[in-house]
Design an enzyme around this catalytic site. Structure first.
Site, PDB file in Angstrom:
ATOM      1  N   ASN A  23       0.961  -1.230  -0.082  1.00 43.92           N
ATOM      2  CA  ASN A  23       0.141  -0.105   0.039  1.00 43.92           C
ATOM      3  C   ASN A  23       0.983   1.198  -0.064  1.00 43.92           C
ATOM      4  OD1 ASN A  23      -1.592  -2.045   1.999  1.00 43.92           O
ATOM      5  ND2 ASN A  23      -2.732  -1.112   0.558  1.00 43.92           N
ATOM      6  N   LYS A  24       1.983   0.984   0.809  1.00 42.21           N
ATOM      7  CA  LYS A  24       2.675   2.230   0.767  1.00 42.21           C
ATOM      8  C   LYS A  24       3.505   2.443  -0.437  1.00 42.21           C
ATOM      9  CE  LYS A  24       4.315   2.467   5.679  1.00 42.21           C
ATOM     10  NZ  LYS A  24       5.759   2.490   6.504  1.00 42.21           N
ATOM     11  N   ASP A  81       8.256   5.979   7.958  1.00 41.10           N
ATOM     12  CA  ASP A  81       7.666   5.360   9.397  1.00 41.10           C
ATOM     13  C   ASP A  81       6.432   6.312   9.747  1.00 41.10           C
ATOM     14  OD1 ASP A  81       8.138   2.865  10.873  1.00 41.10           O
ATOM     15  OD2 ASP A  81       8.362   3.919  12.496  1.00 41.10           O
ATOM     16  N   THR A  82       5.379   5.502  10.020  1.00 36.42           N
ATOM     17  CA  THR A  82       4.389   6.213  10.145  1.00 36.42           C
ATOM     18  C   THR A  82       3.824   5.645  11.539  1.00 36.42           C
ATOM     19  OG1 THR A  82       3.835   6.691   7.775  1.00 36.42           O
ATOM     20  CG2 THR A  82       1.687   6.631   9.269  1.00 36.42           C
ATOM     21  N   PHE A 161      -5.757   1.930   3.546  1.00 35.22           N
ATOM     22  CA  PHE A 161      -5.050   0.594   4.423  1.00 35.22           C
ATOM     23  C   PHE A 161      -5.091   0.957   5.787  1.00 35.22           C
ATOM     24  CE2 PHE A 161      -0.495   1.446   4.973  1.00 35.22           C
ATOM     25  CZ  PHE A 161      -0.448   2.859   4.324  1.00 35.22           C
ATOM     26  N   ASP A 164      -7.217   3.573   8.017  1.00 34.61           N
ATOM     27  CA  ASP A 164      -7.970   4.535   7.039  1.00 34.61           C
ATOM     28  C   ASP A 164      -9.523   4.573   7.360  1.00 34.61           C
ATOM     29  OD1 ASP A 164      -5.706   6.072   5.692  1.00 34.61           O
ATOM     30  OD2 ASP A 164      -5.779   4.797   4.217  1.00 34.61           O
ATOM     31  N   HIS A 189      -0.558  12.666   5.457  1.00 40.68           N
ATOM     32  CA  HIS A 189       0.986  12.754   6.087  1.00 40.68           C
ATOM     33  C   HIS A 189       1.882  12.367   5.397  1.00 40.68           C
ATOM     34  CE1 HIS A 189      -1.623   9.011   6.244  1.00 40.68           C
ATOM     35  NE2 HIS A 189      -0.546   8.403   6.690  1.00 40.68           N
ATOM     36  N   ARG A 190       1.821  11.375   4.474  1.00 38.49           N
ATOM     37  CA  ARG A 190       2.624  10.799   3.682  1.00 38.49           C
ATOM     38  C   ARG A 190       2.924  11.851   2.300  1.00 38.49           C
ATOM     39  NH1 ARG A 190       0.730   6.116   3.586  1.00 38.49           N
ATOM     40  NH2 ARG A 190       2.357   5.541   5.181  1.00 38.49           N
TER      41      ARG A 190
HETATM   42  P1  ITT Z   1       7.375  -0.485   6.489  1.00 35.87           P
HETATM   43  O1  ITT Z   1       7.859  -1.915   5.739  1.00 35.87           O
HETATM   44  O2  ITT Z   1       7.475   0.549   5.589  1.00 35.87           O
HETATM   45  O3  ITT Z   1       7.916  -0.456   7.879  1.00 35.87           O
HETATM   46  P2  ITT Z   1       4.785  -0.893   8.087  1.00 35.87           P
HETATM   47  O4  ITT Z   1       3.513  -1.751   7.702  1.00 35.87           O
HETATM   48  O5  ITT Z   1       5.556  -1.683   9.123  1.00 35.87           O
HETATM   49  O6  ITT Z   1       5.928  -0.902   6.699  1.00 35.87           O
HETATM   50  P3  ITT Z   1       4.704   1.483   9.363  1.00 35.87           P
HETATM   51  O7  ITT Z   1       5.359   0.975  10.721  1.00 35.87           O
HETATM   52  O8  ITT Z   1       5.129   2.884   8.941  1.00 35.87           O
HETATM   53  O9  ITT Z   1       4.625   0.356   8.196  1.00 35.87           O
HETATM   54  O10 ITT Z   1       3.323   1.867   9.907  1.00 35.87           O
HETATM   55  C1  ITT Z   1       2.439   1.360  11.161  1.00 35.87           C
HETATM   56  C2  ITT Z   1       1.164   1.182  10.782  1.00 35.87           C
HETATM   57  O11 ITT Z   1       0.419   2.564  10.607  1.00 35.87           O
HETATM   58  C3  ITT Z   1       0.789   0.411   9.575  1.00 35.87           C
HETATM   59  O12 ITT Z   1       0.947  -1.210   9.860  1.00 35.87           O
HETATM   60  C4  ITT Z   1      -0.663   0.592   9.409  1.00 35.87           C
HETATM   61  O13 ITT Z   1      -1.591   0.137  10.264  1.00 35.87           O
HETATM   62  C5  ITT Z   1      -0.532   2.034   9.727  1.00 35.87           C
HETATM   63  N1  ITT Z   1      -0.399   3.151   8.679  1.00 35.87           N
HETATM   64  C6  ITT Z   1       0.675   3.617   8.088  1.00 35.87           C
HETATM   65  N2  ITT Z   1       0.175   4.457   7.129  1.00 35.87           N
HETATM   66  C7  ITT Z   1      -1.042   4.460   7.281  1.00 35.87           C
HETATM   67  C8  ITT Z   1      -1.780   5.259   6.369  1.00 35.87           C
HETATM   68  O14 ITT Z   1      -1.380   5.933   5.342  1.00 35.87           O
HETATM   69  N3  ITT Z   1      -3.248   5.182   6.733  1.00 35.87           N
HETATM   70  C9  ITT Z   1      -3.567   4.468   7.508  1.00 35.87           C
HETATM   71  N4  ITT Z   1      -2.989   3.766   8.287  1.00 35.87           N
HETATM   72  C10 ITT Z   1      -1.356   3.784   8.086  1.00 35.87           C
END
Ligand code: ITT
Length: 205
Positions: A23-24, A81-82, A161, A164, A189-190
């Site tokens: 999704n990212k 990292d979110t 995802f 959201d 944010h992204r």
């Molecule tokens: P990486 O491989 O990039 O680390 P990740 O899924 O572990 O992927 P993060 O740690 O940055 O990603 O994100 C933590 C969680 O935050 C992720 O599993 C989602 O549940 C949520 N998240 C991140 N970005 C989001 C978005 O744009 N909208 C909704 N939820 C989001």
């Protein structure tokens, strides 16, 4: 990376997104589209290992992820990292957003836990915060993007995802999962963090 004698600056030809979150990858590729740089991701390099996200901050994890990919491939790398930061929960789940509901957490179980933690809570203020780290030529640059909003009382929408389906950005009455993907990219944010990344990279050319 090439050296441009006329402008005496560095140019990037390729950027590797340090993530396997599809999704990212989709969102980031859409956002970086007009930069004119080849954008690949960790999904294209099976030899890359998963990076353990054990830093106490979003910034620490973002730096760890892009450092690893840039060193392993010898290419510029961008990571994200979110965290979802909820006011009534003292900023939780924050850096633990991916594993909020414990081992084996899924997007669905995390959303369910969030809704139950906020049951009967009137303060629904929250924000998504993304920290991006860009590793170029041995140097790290970080960028932050924030979108403020509220946590809804029930899930709505099929797009996006993660959290959201329960995040309603300020100024709107629908969740990110109900709003068009282009709109999410524009105000999220992204999207806000990537706008700064693009400005920075464009300035290198
Ligand atoms: P990486 O491989 O990039 O680390 P990740 O899924 O572990 O992927 P993060 O740690 O940055 O990603 O994100 C933590 C969680 O935050 C992720 O599993 C989602 O549940 C949520 N998240 C991140 N970005 C989001 C978005 O744009 N909208 C909704 N939820 C989001």
């Amino acid at each position: 990376m090439l050296f441009s004698p006329e402008k005496k600056t560095l140019m990037i030809k390729q950027l590797v997104l340090a993530t396997r979150n599809k999704n990212k990858v989709v969102e980031m590729q859409q956002l970086l589209h007009h930069l004119g740089v080849t954008v690949t991701s960790a999904l294209d390099y099976p030899q890359l290992e998963d990076v353990e996200e054990d830093a106490p901050t979003l910034e620490g994890n973002a730096i760890k992820k892009c450092n690893y990919v840039a060193a392993a491939l010898g290419l510029p790398s961008l990571s994200d990292d979110t965290g979802l930061e909820v006011e009534a929960l003292g900023g939780a789940p924050g850096v633990y957003s991916a594993r909020y509901s414990g081992p084996g957490a899924t997007y669905q179980s995390n959303v369910q836990k969030l809704l139950s933690e906020l049951d009967n809570t009137t303060n629904r203020n929250a924000q998504f915060r993304s920290v991006m780290a860009l590793s170029i030529d041995g140097h790290i640059h970080t960028f932050e993007g924030i979108v403020r909003g509220e946590i809804s009382t029930e899930e709505a929408g099929k797009g996006g995802f993660g959290y959201d389906p329960v995040f309603i950005p300020h100024g709107y009455t629908k969740t990110f999962a109900e709003l068009p993907a282009e709109l999410k990219n524009e105000i999220s944010h992204r999207g806000r963090a990537i706008a700064q990344v693009i400005e920075f990279i464009a300035g290198l050319k």
